[in-house]
Design a protein around this motif. Structure first.
Motif, PDB file in Angstrom:
ATOM      1  N   ASN A 594       0.709  -1.636   0.162  1.00 58.14           N
ATOM      2  CA  ASN A 594       0.788  -0.074  -0.013  1.00 58.14           C
ATOM      3  C   ASN A 594       0.874   1.310  -0.236  1.00 58.14           C
ATOM      4  O   ASN A 594       0.605   2.025  -0.387  1.00 58.14           O
ATOM      5  CB  ASN A 594      -0.715  -0.371   1.234  1.00 58.14           C
ATOM      6  CG  ASN A 594      -2.578  -0.682   0.612  1.00 58.14           C
ATOM      7  OD1 ASN A 594      -2.555  -1.505  -0.090  1.00 58.14           O
ATOM      8  ND2 ASN A 594      -2.507  -0.801   2.309  1.00 58.14           N
ATOM      9  N   ALA A 598       0.973   4.148  -2.481  1.00 57.93           N
ATOM     10  CA  ALA A 598       0.949   6.003  -2.400  1.00 57.93           C
ATOM     11  C   ALA A 598       2.037   6.414  -3.093  1.00 57.93           C
ATOM     12  O   ALA A 598       1.869   7.535  -2.860  1.00 57.93           O
ATOM     13  CB  ALA A 598       0.346   5.572  -1.003  1.00 57.93           C
ATOM     14  N   ASP A 626       4.509   6.742   5.611  1.00 62.11           N
ATOM     15  CA  ASP A 626       5.631   6.418   4.185  1.00 62.11           C
ATOM     16  C   ASP A 626       4.937   7.934   3.515  1.00 62.11           C
ATOM     17  O   ASP A 626       4.462   8.735   4.921  1.00 62.11           O
ATOM     18  CB  ASP A 626       4.350   5.839   3.108  1.00 62.11           C
ATOM     19  CG  ASP A 626       2.944   6.094   3.526  1.00 62.11           C
ATOM     20  OD1 ASP A 626       2.337   7.182   2.987  1.00 62.11           O
ATOM     21  OD2 ASP A 626       1.924   5.368   3.018  1.00 62.11           O
ATOM     22  N   ILE A 639     -11.683   2.178   6.154  1.00 63.85           N
ATOM     23  CA  ILE A 639      -9.993   1.155   5.275  1.00 63.85           C
ATOM     24  C   ILE A 639     -10.049  -0.002   6.163  1.00 63.85           C
ATOM     25  O   ILE A 639      -9.752  -0.953   4.708  1.00 63.85           O
ATOM     26  CB  ILE A 639      -9.405   2.482   5.239  1.00 63.85           C
ATOM     27  CG1 ILE A 639      -8.075   2.104   6.759  1.00 63.85           C
ATOM     28  CG2 ILE A 639      -8.781   3.469   4.674  1.00 63.85           C
ATOM     29  CD1 ILE A 639      -6.654   2.855   5.973  1.00 63.85           C
ATOM     30  N   PHE A 644     -12.870  -2.747   0.445  1.00 64.50           N
ATOM     31  CA  PHE A 644     -12.999  -1.495   0.223  1.00 64.50           C
ATOM     32  C   PHE A 644     -11.515  -1.122  -0.499  1.00 64.50           C
ATOM     33  O   PHE A 644     -10.625  -1.365   0.245  1.00 64.50           O
ATOM     34  CB  PHE A 644     -13.284  -0.609   2.154  1.00 64.50           C
ATOM     35  CG  PHE A 644     -12.810   1.052   1.008  1.00 64.50           C
ATOM     36  CD1 PHE A 644     -13.811   1.288   0.817  1.00 64.50           C
ATOM     37  CD2 PHE A 644     -11.964   1.871   1.876  1.00 64.50           C
ATOM     38  CE1 PHE A 644     -13.494   3.366   0.946  1.00 64.50           C
ATOM     39  CE2 PHE A 644     -11.536   3.203   1.149  1.00 64.50           C
ATOM     40  CZ  PHE A 644     -12.349   3.507   0.904  1.00 64.50           C
ATOM     41  N   THR A 645     -11.833  -0.376  -1.326  1.00 64.44           N
ATOM     42  CA  THR A 645     -10.843   0.154  -1.775  1.00 64.44           C
ATOM     43  C   THR A 645     -11.008   1.518  -3.046  1.00 64.44           C
ATOM     44  O   THR A 645     -11.911   1.736  -3.545  1.00 64.44           O
ATOM     45  CB  THR A 645     -10.188  -0.672  -3.208  1.00 64.44           C
ATOM     46  OG1 THR A 645      -9.412  -1.201  -3.702  1.00 64.44           O
ATOM     47  CG2 THR A 645     -11.656  -1.210  -4.247  1.00 64.44           C
ATOM     48  N   THR A 646      -9.475   2.227  -3.571  1.00 59.88           N
ATOM     49  CA  THR A 646      -9.870   3.383  -3.977  1.00 59.88           C
ATOM     50  C   THR A 646      -9.290   3.179  -5.637  1.00 59.88           C
ATOM     51  O   THR A 646      -9.626   3.548  -5.907  1.00 59.88           O
ATOM     52  CB  THR A 646      -9.619   4.877  -3.240  1.00 59.88           C
ATOM     53  OG1 THR A 646      -7.823   4.287  -3.189  1.00 59.88           O
ATOM     54  CG2 THR A 646     -10.069   5.033  -2.463  1.00 59.88           C
ATOM     55  N   LYS A 647      -8.627   2.102  -5.528  1.00 55.59           N
ATOM     56  CA  LYS A 647      -7.521   1.785  -6.253  1.00 55.59           C
ATOM     57  C   LYS A 647      -8.590   0.801  -7.683  1.00 55.59           C
ATOM     58  O   LYS A 647      -8.827  -0.195  -7.015  1.00 55.59           O
ATOM     59  CB  LYS A 647      -6.342   0.425  -6.306  1.00 55.59           C
ATOM     60  CG  LYS A 647      -5.940   0.945  -5.059  1.00 55.59           C
ATOM     61  CD  LYS A 647      -4.251   0.800  -4.619  1.00 55.59           C
ATOM     62  CE  LYS A 647      -3.938   1.149  -3.070  1.00 55.59           C
ATOM     63  NZ  LYS A 647      -3.952  -0.170  -1.998  1.00 55.59           N
ATOM     64  N   GLY A 650      -7.402  -3.105  -7.305  1.00 55.25           N
ATOM     65  CA  GLY A 650      -7.253  -3.510  -5.764  1.00 55.25           C
ATOM     66  C   GLY A 650      -9.097  -4.447  -5.335  1.00 55.25           C
ATOM     67  O   GLY A 650      -9.272  -4.061  -6.897  1.00 55.25           O
ATOM     68  N   THR A 651      -8.674  -5.451  -4.931  1.00 60.14           N
ATOM     69  CA  THR A 651      -9.360  -5.356  -3.971  1.00 60.14           C
ATOM     70  C   THR A 651     -10.414  -5.435  -2.847  1.00 60.14           C
ATOM     71  O   THR A 651     -10.984  -6.013  -2.793  1.00 60.14           O
ATOM     72  CB  THR A 651      -8.458  -7.108  -4.411  1.00 60.14           C
ATOM     73  OG1 THR A 651      -7.708  -7.299  -2.740  1.00 60.14           O
ATOM     74  CG2 THR A 651      -8.276  -7.842  -5.313  1.00 60.14           C
ATOM     75  N   GLY A 652      -9.510  -4.684  -2.179  1.00 61.95           N
ATOM     76  CA  GLY A 652     -10.500  -4.005  -1.088  1.00 61.95           C
ATOM     77  C   GLY A 652     -10.091  -5.312  -0.032  1.00 61.95           C
ATOM     78  O   GLY A 652     -10.235  -4.873   0.944  1.00 61.95           O
ATOM     79  N   GLY A 654      -6.948  -6.437   1.719  1.00 63.83           N
ATOM     80  CA  GLY A 654      -5.317  -5.850   2.049  1.00 63.83           C
ATOM     81  C   GLY A 654      -5.220  -5.396   3.771  1.00 63.83           C
ATOM     82  O   GLY A 654      -4.654  -6.719   4.444  1.00 63.83           O
ATOM     83  N   LEU A 655      -5.516  -4.734   4.019  1.00 70.08           N
ATOM     84  CA  LEU A 655      -5.852  -4.092   5.147  1.00 70.08           C
ATOM     85  C   LEU A 655      -7.129  -5.054   5.876  1.00 70.08           C
ATOM     86  O   LEU A 655      -6.344  -4.939   7.389  1.00 70.08           O
ATOM     87  CB  LEU A 655      -6.569  -2.926   5.262  1.00 70.08           C
ATOM     88  CG  LEU A 655      -5.190  -1.409   4.936  1.00 70.08           C
ATOM     89  CD1 LEU A 655      -5.233  -0.004   4.709  1.00 70.08           C
ATOM     90  CD2 LEU A 655      -4.499  -1.978   5.449  1.00 70.08           C
TER      91      LEU A 655
HETATM   92  P1  ADP Z   1      -6.483  -1.886  -1.644  1.00 70.77           P
HETATM   93  O1  ADP Z   1      -4.976  -1.689  -1.221  1.00 70.77           O
HETATM   94  O2  ADP Z   1      -6.603  -3.607  -2.855  1.00 70.77           O
HETATM   95  O3  ADP Z   1      -7.126  -1.363  -2.046  1.00 70.77           O
HETATM   96  P2  ADP Z   1      -6.270  -2.282   0.933  1.00 70.77           P
HETATM   97  O4  ADP Z   1      -7.332  -2.740   2.093  1.00 70.77           O
HETATM   98  O5  ADP Z   1      -5.121  -3.349   1.336  1.00 70.77           O
HETATM   99  O6  ADP Z   1      -7.139  -2.672  -0.612  1.00 70.77           O
HETATM  100  O7  ADP Z   1      -6.437  -0.722   1.367  1.00 70.77           O
HETATM  101  C1  ADP Z   1      -7.824  -0.053   1.527  1.00 70.77           C
HETATM  102  C2  ADP Z   1      -7.375   1.020   0.292  1.00 70.77           C
HETATM  103  O8  ADP Z   1      -6.992   2.009   1.742  1.00 70.77           O
HETATM  104  C3  ADP Z   1      -6.995   1.673  -0.284  1.00 70.77           C
HETATM  105  O9  ADP Z   1      -7.850   1.461  -1.651  1.00 70.77           O
HETATM  106  C4  ADP Z   1      -6.337   2.902  -0.092  1.00 70.77           C
HETATM  107  O10 ADP Z   1      -7.642   4.286  -0.695  1.00 70.77           O
HETATM  108  C5  ADP Z   1      -5.986   3.082   1.038  1.00 70.77           C
HETATM  109  N1  ADP Z   1      -4.644   3.245   1.647  1.00 70.77           N
HETATM  110  C6  ADP Z   1      -4.349   1.795   2.664  1.00 70.77           C
HETATM  111  N2  ADP Z   1      -2.645   2.121   2.699  1.00 70.77           N
HETATM  112  C7  ADP Z   1      -2.773   3.430   2.007  1.00 70.77           C
HETATM  113  C8  ADP Z   1      -1.331   4.647   1.417  1.00 70.77           C
HETATM  114  N3  ADP Z   1      -0.449   3.911   2.727  1.00 70.77           N
HETATM  115  N4  ADP Z   1      -1.860   5.683   1.584  1.00 70.77           N
HETATM  116  C9  ADP Z   1      -3.204   6.163   1.538  1.00 70.77           C
HETATM  117  N5  ADP Z   1      -3.989   5.020   1.485  1.00 70.77           N
HETATM  118  C10 ADP Z   1      -4.245   4.061   1.545  1.00 70.77           C
END
Ligand code: ADP
Length: 693
Positions: A594, A598, A626, A639, A644-647, A650-652, A654-655
């Motif tokens: 992530n 970013a 970061d 998040i 939930f993803t903004t990419k 992305g799969t949403g 990861g976190l």
């Molecule tokens: P993905 O990476 O597949 O989108 P994650 O669950 O890892 O899913 O992340 C969810 C969302 O959290 C990301 O789409 C992003 O918008 C935000 N995010 C996660 N880590 C960061 C970061 N280091 N800086 C900015 N936004 C982040």
């Protein structure tokens, strides 16, 4: 009548009187001797009293009137003449001549009044009226009695005030003109029995004591001669209050007669009426101020009750209660103490106000109030030499509700003072209100936290159920998707080998490969997320794990990652955690990925581990920071949620995976600072041995 009987007759008269026959005196009394200023014996022995005691110019008239009255002629009984006193003084007099046959034919009784004395009684009576009027203006009992006594003294009368008891009386204030009062007080220092000096206590009329020396002689049991220095006469009257004779006022002086004594009796009644009014006013005033105090108390209690009942937060409640008590008692400071739940009976938390601390001995005062369930007051406690500002008065009020002591309010004052019983009672009832409100607040807090607990459990349950369902779903999807994916990968590989594509065909084949790869990753993530996590814990050194995970994330990110500067710092006392290395690595890779994503062009990634202690358990606190755009505040809640993803790709997940792994290790993850750049803070239990080094 014999000579002795005649003498006894005139002696009993309260006015100057003489019985005459043929220009001679048969009997005359002391009052006449006083009037003429001649000893009684000398008067009785006077040969021709008319010649001796009547002015020469008036002698014929007097003689003529006596003779006419003796004969029974119709002439006026009264006549005015000028008398001559023993010392030659001319005395304007009035005689009342009546035939007195019992003393012999042509005998007369002559009653003589001093006309100057008549004027004096008129002025005395007017004086009494003035005294009564002045007394009515006074507003206290003491004032009335003082005004009365002073007024009488100004009229030339020596006034003595006595208080009446049962069968006795005592002098409250002695008159100035009777030297024998001092002797009476010496003989009977406190109460004087009525038997010594019969007092006309129940008579509401004024009583004349015509022969004061005789009364004094009887009281002391001595000869009358011993009291000749006393004023010749006196008058006494009781002062009744509400019909009960309460005081006795007596006046001694000369020239007192029955008329004056009667007027004096009226003065007694008027003084009594004035005293009644004052007593009634005082009673009303007392009742009024009692009512006022009660009303004030009720208002205050109402106010407190209203205000505390609406407050469910313990802090503001204590603030309100403590401040109200301080104001109520007009004291300098307050502290509310609540028992420490961990050591119930022995220690207190000083709760309020902010920064309050307990001085020497204050806790023990509070403790006494707590244990004994009563208000405890300590005045002027011993002050330690150094703290001159120590409070000099301490009042500890227990907070009691439903038979339970919830704490103690300590009221402190810099001055030495003593709180009244009423003040303490009032403080106790305010403290009672506060205690009741505290009880409700406690209940409310317990309710609130159990609701929160319930909501949390419910969410967990929902999450777990959702996860279980997701697990089943993803397992079957994985099965269904992975097989065709395998076929696609194989087919794409075969096509590349057989056709050796160029140009657009090669591009299309690449796209098929990448998308298939993405699908594969997605399935992998889904499986990771929904698979039950059961960490196999062992000591894991952090630094190598960080480096591996960074490397893995960098490879997955591609070229962009090359321009990101990475720093890793691991404190010596946080070098090794207790974890499942594979799972923790996966979590860290997700975080670093992530971070790299970013910062597509350039940036800084900083990873730190240090030691922290929570509830005496050691943790490694891992910070991943970061220099990317950071996290918008409105996304904070979302998040960590799955999907939930903004990419775009992305799969949403990861976190969501990171959080599950960390929590399954007994750790926590939260967002640190949001901008500039994102900051994640993880806590993981430290390996026991490592933590002790
Ligand atoms: P993905 O990476 O597949 O989108 P994650 O669950 O890892 O899913 O992340 C969810 C969302 O959290 C990301 O789409 C992003 O918008 C935000 N995010 C996660 N880590 C960061 C970061 N280091 N800086 C900015 N936004 C982040």
């Amino acid at each position: 009548m014999t000579a002795a009987e005649l003498q006894a007759f005139v002696d009993a008269l309260p006015v100057a009187a003489v019985i005459m026959h043929d220009r001679r005196i048969l009997a005359c009394n002391r009052h006449l001797a006083d009037l003429a200023a001649v000893p009684l014996d000398e008067l009785l022995a006077t040969e021709d009293p008319i010649e001796r005691f009547v002015a020469p110019e008036d002698q014929p008239v007097v003689l003529g009137r006596i003779a006419a009255r003796a004969r029974g002629d119709q002439v006026p009984a009264e006549l005015d003449y000028v008398g001559i006193g023993g010392n030659g003084e001319r005395i304007p007099s009035r005689a009342h001549v009546a035939p007195f046959p019992s003393a012999g034919e042509h005998a007369v009784l002559v009653v003589i009044t001093h006309e100057g004395l008549r004027a004096r009684s008129a002025s005395l009576i007017r004086g009494f009226i003035d005294v009564a009027v002045a007394a009515q203006r006074e507003s206290t009992q003491a004032g009335i009695l003082r005004v009365a006594r002073e007024g009488l003294e100004r009229l030339g009368l020596s006034a003595t005030l006595c208080e009446l008891g049962p069968g006795c009386f005592r002098v409250v204030e002695a008159g100035s003109g009777n030297p024998f009062i001092a002797q009476i007080q010496q003989r009977w220092p406190d109460w004087i029995p009525d038997s010594a000096f019969p007092m006309p206590r129940s008579s509401t009329e004024g009583t004349l004591i015509p022969d004061l020396p005789a009364v004094l002689a009887a009281g002391f049991g001595r000869a009358r001669d011993a009291f000749l220095g006393a004023p010749p006469a006196a008058m006494v009257t009781s002062i009744p209050i509400d019909g009960v004779p309460t005081f006795l006022i007596s006046c001694s002086g000369s020239d007192l007669d029955v008329t004056i004594a009667n007027a004096f009796g009226l003065l007694g009644k008027q003084l009594g009426a004035a005293l009644e009014t004052v007593r009634r006013l005082e009673e009303l005033d007392r009742r009024n101020s009692e009512l006022r105090a009660q009303a004030e108390e009720m208002t205050l209690l109402n106010d407190v009750a209203r205000r505390v009942a609406g407050s469910f937060e313990v802090g503001p409640l204590l603030e309100l209660g403590g401040e109200t008590l301080r104001r109520l008692l007009d004291a300098d400071r307050w502290v509310v103490l609540l028992p420490d739940p961990r050591e119930p009976a022995l220690r207190f938390h000083a709760r309020a106000p902010e920064g309050a601390s307990l001085g020497l001995g204050e806790e023990s005062v509070a403790m006494a109030a707590f244990r004994e369930r009563r208000v405890v007051q300590v005045l002027d406690p011993p002050t330690p030499a150094r703290s001159a500002a120590a409070p000099r008065t301490r009042l500890a009020v227990p907070l009691i509700a439903r038979d339970e002591v919830l704490g103690v309010a300590l009221i402190l004052d810099e001055h030495a003072r003593s709180f009244t019983r009423a003040e303490m009672d009032r403080a106790l009832s305010v403290a009672g209100q506060l205690a009741l409100a505290l009880l409700s607040a406690r209940l409310y807090e317990a309710l609130r936290s159990s609701y929160a607990e319930l909501a949390r459990a419910q969410n967990e349950l929902i999450d777990r159920e959702r996860l279980a369902a997701l697990g089943e779903l993803s397992a079957s999807i994985a099965h269904e998707v992975r097989n065709p994916l395998g076929v696609i990968f194989n087919s794409v590989g075969s096509l590349r080998r057989i056709v050796k594509p160029q140009g657009d065909a090669a591009l299309l084949l690449d796209i098929i490969g990448e998308e298939a790869d993405r699908l594969n990753r997605m399935v992998g993530d889904l499986l990771d997320y929904s698979r039950p996590v059961q960490p196999a814990l062992q000591p894991v050194p952090l630094r190598p794990l960080f480096e591996e995970a960074i490397e893995s994330a960098r490879q997955q990110t591609g070229d962009g990652a090359k321009r990101v500067a990475v720093t890793v710092r691991v404190a010596e006392d946080a070098a090794t955690v207790r974890a499942d290395a594979r799972l923790l690595r996966q979590a860290l890779v997700n975080l670093f990925l992530n971070a790299y994503q970013a910062m597509p062009r350039t940036g800084r990634l900083e990873v730190r581990a240090s030691r922290s202690t929570i509830d005496s358990r050691p943790f490694a606190e891992i910070v991943v920071q970061d220099s990317g755009p950071g996290i918008p505040p409105d996304m904070v809640d979302k998040i960590f949620k799955p999907f939930f993803t903004t990419k775009a790709t992305g799969t949403g997940l990861g976190l969501a995976v990171v959080r599950r792994i960390v929590e399954n290790h007994g750790g926590t993850i939260e967002l640190g600072r949001l901008r500039p750049g994102a900051e994640f803070r993880l806590r993981l239990p430290l390996e026991a041995q490592a933590s002790s080094s």
